[in-house]
Write a protein that holds these residues in place. Structure first.
Motif, PDB file in Angstrom:
ATOM      1  N   LEU A 243     -28.347 -13.488  -3.479  1.00  0.00           N
ATOM      2  CA  LEU A 243     -29.678 -14.043  -3.225  1.00  0.00           C
ATOM      3  C   LEU A 243     -29.981 -14.088  -1.733  1.00  0.00           C
ATOM      4  O   LEU A 243     -31.128 -13.878  -1.313  1.00  0.00           O
ATOM      5  CB  LEU A 243     -29.794 -15.440  -3.837  1.00  0.00           C
ATOM      6  CG  LEU A 243     -29.871 -15.508  -5.363  1.00  0.00           C
ATOM      7  CD1 LEU A 243     -29.903 -16.955  -5.837  1.00  0.00           C
ATOM      8  CD2 LEU A 243     -31.088 -14.755  -5.887  1.00  0.00           C
ATOM      9  N   ASN A 244     -28.970 -14.361  -0.911  1.00  0.00           N
ATOM     10  CA  ASN A 244     -29.175 -14.377   0.541  1.00  0.00           C
ATOM     11  C   ASN A 244     -29.507 -12.983   1.060  1.00  0.00           C
ATOM     12  O   ASN A 244     -30.339 -12.834   1.972  1.00  0.00           O
ATOM     13  CB  ASN A 244     -27.928 -14.913   1.240  1.00  0.00           C
ATOM     14  CG  ASN A 244     -27.822 -16.427   1.154  1.00  0.00           C
ATOM     15  OD1 ASN A 244     -28.833 -17.124   1.011  1.00  0.00           O
ATOM     16  ND2 ASN A 244     -26.608 -16.946   1.224  1.00  0.00           N
TER      17      ASN A 244
ATOM     18  N   ARG B 121     -32.827 -20.795  -7.060  1.00  0.00           N
ATOM     19  CA  ARG B 121     -32.018 -20.246  -8.144  1.00  0.00           C
ATOM     20  C   ARG B 121     -31.935 -21.220  -9.304  1.00  0.00           C
ATOM     21  O   ARG B 121     -32.193 -22.419  -9.155  1.00  0.00           O
ATOM     22  CB  ARG B 121     -30.621 -19.895  -7.652  1.00  0.00           C
ATOM     23  CG  ARG B 121     -29.771 -21.051  -7.150  1.00  0.00           C
ATOM     24  CD  ARG B 121     -28.359 -20.576  -6.919  1.00  0.00           C
ATOM     25  NE  ARG B 121     -27.494 -21.516  -6.247  1.00  0.00           N
ATOM     26  CZ  ARG B 121     -26.890 -22.546  -6.827  1.00  0.00           C
ATOM     27  NH1 ARG B 121     -27.123 -22.797  -8.101  1.00  0.00           N
ATOM     28  NH2 ARG B 121     -26.088 -23.336  -6.142  1.00  0.00           N
TER      29      ARG B 121
ATOM     30  N   ASN C  52     -37.734 -11.496   3.762  1.00  0.00           N
ATOM     31  CA  ASN C  52     -38.313 -12.181   4.921  1.00  0.00           C
ATOM     32  C   ASN C  52     -38.531 -11.233   6.088  1.00  0.00           C
ATOM     33  O   ASN C  52     -39.552 -11.293   6.788  1.00  0.00           O
ATOM     34  CB  ASN C  52     -37.411 -13.336   5.356  1.00  0.00           C
ATOM     35  CG  ASN C  52     -37.604 -14.580   4.509  1.00  0.00           C
ATOM     36  OD1 ASN C  52     -38.700 -14.829   4.012  1.00  0.00           O
ATOM     37  ND2 ASN C  52     -36.548 -15.356   4.328  1.00  0.00           N
TER      38      ASN C  52
ATOM     39  N   SER D 156     -34.306 -16.825 -11.186  1.00  0.00           N
ATOM     40  CA  SER D 156     -34.659 -17.486  -9.929  1.00  0.00           C
ATOM     41  C   SER D 156     -36.164 -17.439  -9.700  1.00  0.00           C
ATOM     42  O   SER D 156     -36.861 -16.554 -10.199  1.00  0.00           O
ATOM     43  CB  SER D 156     -33.934 -16.815  -8.760  1.00  0.00           C
ATOM     44  OG  SER D 156     -32.535 -16.843  -8.929  1.00  0.00           O
TER      45      SER D 156
ATOM     46  N   PHE E  49     -38.960 -17.084  -6.714  1.00  0.00           N
ATOM     47  CA  PHE E  49     -39.179 -16.675  -5.330  1.00  0.00           C
ATOM     48  C   PHE E  49     -40.434 -17.392  -4.832  1.00  0.00           C
ATOM     49  O   PHE E  49     -41.550 -17.087  -5.265  1.00  0.00           O
ATOM     50  CB  PHE E  49     -39.334 -15.158  -5.246  1.00  0.00           C
ATOM     51  CG  PHE E  49     -38.099 -14.397  -5.635  1.00  0.00           C
ATOM     52  CD1 PHE E  49     -37.247 -13.883  -4.670  1.00  0.00           C
ATOM     53  CD2 PHE E  49     -37.776 -14.218  -6.975  1.00  0.00           C
ATOM     54  CE1 PHE E  49     -36.097 -13.185  -5.025  1.00  0.00           C
ATOM     55  CE2 PHE E  49     -36.631 -13.527  -7.341  1.00  0.00           C
ATOM     56  CZ  PHE E  49     -35.786 -13.015  -6.357  1.00  0.00           C
TER      57      PHE E  49
ATOM     58  N   ASP F 122     -25.098 -16.699  -4.971  1.00  0.00           N
ATOM     59  CA  ASP F 122     -25.739 -17.085  -3.704  1.00  0.00           C
ATOM     60  C   ASP F 122     -25.672 -15.994  -2.630  1.00  0.00           C
ATOM     61  O   ASP F 122     -26.672 -15.760  -1.933  1.00  0.00           O
ATOM     62  CB  ASP F 122     -25.125 -18.383  -3.179  1.00  0.00           C
ATOM     63  CG  ASP F 122     -25.576 -19.594  -3.988  1.00  0.00           C
ATOM     64  OD1 ASP F 122     -26.537 -19.452  -4.774  1.00  0.00           O
ATOM     65  OD2 ASP F 122     -24.959 -20.670  -3.859  1.00  0.00           O
TER      66      ASP F 122
ATOM     67  N   ILE G 266     -39.800 -16.837   2.686  1.00  0.00           N
ATOM     68  CA  ILE G 266     -39.547 -16.885   1.248  1.00  0.00           C
ATOM     69  C   ILE G 266     -38.288 -17.696   0.992  1.00  0.00           C
ATOM     70  O   ILE G 266     -37.236 -17.443   1.588  1.00  0.00           O
ATOM     71  CB  ILE G 266     -39.397 -15.466   0.671  1.00  0.00           C
ATOM     72  CG1 ILE G 266     -40.736 -14.732   0.728  1.00  0.00           C
ATOM     73  CG2 ILE G 266     -38.889 -15.511  -0.762  1.00  0.00           C
ATOM     74  CD1 ILE G 266     -40.676 -13.301   0.248  1.00  0.00           C
ATOM     75  N   ASP G 267     -38.405 -18.678   0.131  1.00  0.00           N
ATOM     76  CA  ASP G 267     -37.253 -19.448  -0.335  1.00  0.00           C
ATOM     77  C   ASP G 267     -36.989 -19.064  -1.791  1.00  0.00           C
ATOM     78  O   ASP G 267     -37.929 -18.882  -2.566  1.00  0.00           O
ATOM     79  CB  ASP G 267     -37.514 -20.954  -0.248  1.00  0.00           C
ATOM     80  CG  ASP G 267     -37.507 -21.448   1.195  1.00  0.00           C
ATOM     81  OD1 ASP G 267     -36.866 -20.788   2.028  1.00  0.00           O
ATOM     82  OD2 ASP G 267     -38.174 -22.465   1.478  1.00  0.00           O
ATOM     83  N   ILE G 268     -35.735 -18.941  -2.121  1.00  0.00           N
ATOM     84  CA  ILE G 268     -35.377 -18.588  -3.499  1.00  0.00           C
ATOM     85  C   ILE G 268     -34.759 -19.803  -4.168  1.00  0.00           C
ATOM     86  O   ILE G 268     -33.721 -20.312  -3.725  1.00  0.00           O
ATOM     87  CB  ILE G 268     -34.396 -17.399  -3.531  1.00  0.00           C
ATOM     88  CG1 ILE G 268     -35.008 -16.194  -2.834  1.00  0.00           C
ATOM     89  CG2 ILE G 268     -34.054 -17.047  -4.977  1.00  0.00           C
ATOM     90  CD1 ILE G 268     -34.109 -14.980  -2.797  1.00  0.00           C
TER      91      ILE G 268
ATOM     92  N   LYS H 233     -33.108 -12.452   0.040  1.00  0.00           N
ATOM     93  CA  LYS H 233     -33.979 -13.325   0.833  1.00  0.00           C
ATOM     94  C   LYS H 233     -34.156 -12.796   2.244  1.00  0.00           C
ATOM     95  O   LYS H 233     -35.285 -12.727   2.760  1.00  0.00           O
ATOM     96  CB  LYS H 233     -33.397 -14.740   0.853  1.00  0.00           C
ATOM     97  CG  LYS H 233     -34.161 -15.719   1.731  1.00  0.00           C
ATOM     98  CD  LYS H 233     -33.465 -17.064   1.745  1.00  0.00           C
ATOM     99  CE  LYS H 233     -34.135 -18.019   2.723  1.00  0.00           C
ATOM    100  NZ  LYS H 233     -33.443 -19.334   2.752  1.00  0.00           N
ATOM    101  N   ASP H 234     -33.067 -12.434   2.902  1.00  0.00           N
ATOM    102  CA  ASP H 234     -33.155 -11.931   4.276  1.00  0.00           C
ATOM    103  C   ASP H 234     -33.980 -10.653   4.348  1.00  0.00           C
ATOM    104  O   ASP H 234     -34.780 -10.465   5.275  1.00  0.00           O
ATOM    105  CB  ASP H 234     -31.750 -11.678   4.832  1.00  0.00           C
ATOM    106  CG  ASP H 234     -30.971 -12.962   5.042  1.00  0.00           C
ATOM    107  OD1 ASP H 234     -31.600 -14.037   5.086  1.00  0.00           O
ATOM    108  OD2 ASP H 234     -29.730 -12.894   5.171  1.00  0.00           O
TER     109      ASP H 234
END
Length: 359
Positions: A271-272, A298, A279, A32, A34, A268, A294-296, A275-276
């Motif tokens: 990854l969430n 994948r 952030n 992925s 970042f 997913d 930040i968006d990931i 991500k959380d």
């Protein structure tokens, strides 16, 4: 020497299942990207470099994230600390002190035999939790049954076609120590000949008579039973991790749907979580509300050309602008007014719904 072996101690089947499943998840997530977003633009700054290139002096980003996922799933939690030089390190062990209304703290943090003397607050670290209950004790308990079954099948397979024989020693030879020693040497050579040579010819010895009793009258398990037992345990572990069993077994039937389910229900959610956590620790509340974060991105299991037709319809129907589509596809937006406009092609207008153009 114990004649009875504890068959549940054969742990290689458990290691294969766990390693196969966790490695699949870890390698997928490690691919992925970042991306750091500031407003409407993605920027490449120190944070981007640490998350995607080199988190610390001794690891690449791919190796780092593989370690994070392995620790997260195997230990049910993972602690990432940041040093004074901005390096990101995965803790091998630590002690967590929880509070009800104050920040949790982490003590006795150890990374590669180096224990940090300082105490880390919850807001100073990246702390990930996989689930409410540790997965490994459940798998260990399940394996106690599978391991015993697996061991018994292996033992039965070893006994199949086993050479069994006896050596009769006459009364005079039995009373002579030299003859006994000679008999022992004879038996060892005979055993070696049977086990290493396709054709073994053993000479008869005076006073010794060899008699074979291998008739294979006992019905034994086939080799297929070994494979079925391993696959059965692998299936259970894969389902516990929300991985379609067909993927870890390498089955090619309906692989696209299997991959889609794997990404949706296994990759997913992880990854969430990441991500959380990133952030919440790297951006303030106001920055998040303004669109920073930040968006990931994948790894995609479909080529961009596979979705070209769908992207064309979204653009032609006026649902998305060109830049919005680029953003959905993971590309940077382009500073071009044409890509900020919405277009509706003729076949999507109201006239087409009425059956043709008006006069």
């Amino acid at each position: 020497m114990d004649l009875i072996e504890d068959t549940s101690n054969r742990i290689h089947m458990k290691k294969i299942a766990i390693q196969t499943c966790i490695n699949l998840i870890a390698k997928t997530i490690s691919m992925s990207e970042f991306r750091v977003r500031r407003g409407e633009k993605y920027v490449k700054d120190e944070m981007y470099y640490r998350l995607n290139v080199q988190p610390n002096l001794n690891q690449s980003a791919a190796t780092f994230w593989e370690q994070v996922i392995y620790k997260l799933i195997y230990d049910n939690e993972c602690l990432i600390i940041q040093t004074d030089t901005q390096d990101l390190l995965v803790a091998d062990s630590f002690s967590k002190v929880e509070y009800a209304v104050y920040e949790d703290v982490f003590k006795s943090v150890v990374v590669k035999n180096n224990e940090f003397k300082r105490t880390f607050k919850r807001d100073d670290v990246i702390y990930l939790e996989y689930n409410n209950e540790r997965l490994m004790p459940i798998i260990d308990g399940l394996y106690a049954d599978y391991g015993e079954l697996f061991g018994r099948i292996i033992d039965a397979q070893k006994r199949k076609d086993q050479i069994r024989g006896t050596v009769n020693i006459d009364e005079l030879s039995a009373k002579d120590d030299k003859r006994i020693e000679k008999a022992s040497t004879f038996i060892n050579k005979m055993y070696k000949a049977f086990s290493t040579k396709d054709i073994a010819i053993v000479p008869q010895q005076k006073g010794f008579q060899y008699e074979e009793h291998s008739k294979n009258t006992t019905k034994s398990q086939s080799v297929d039973e070994v494979t079925k037992t391993i696959d059965g345990f692998l299936t259970v572990v894969a389902r516990a991790l929300n991985i379609p069993p067909a993927l870890v077994k390498g089955e090619m039937a309906d692989v696209e749907n299997q991959t889609r389910n794997f990404m949706a229900f296994c990759v997913d959610p992880l990854l969430n979580k990441i991500k959380d956590e990133l952030n919440s620790k790297s951006f303030s509340k106001n920055e998040i509300l303004q669109g920073d974060g930040i968006d990931i991105r994948r790894v995609s299991y479909r080529d961009i050309f596979d979705i070209a037709s769908a992207a064309d319809k979204l653009r032609a129907a006026g649902i998305y602008s060109g830049n919005e589509l680029r953003d959905k596809l993971g590309d940077d937006q382009v500073d071009d007014p044409i890509l900020d406009r919405y277009y509706i092609t003729k076949n999507y207008t109201a006239d087409s719904l009425e059956g043709g153009e008006s006069e």
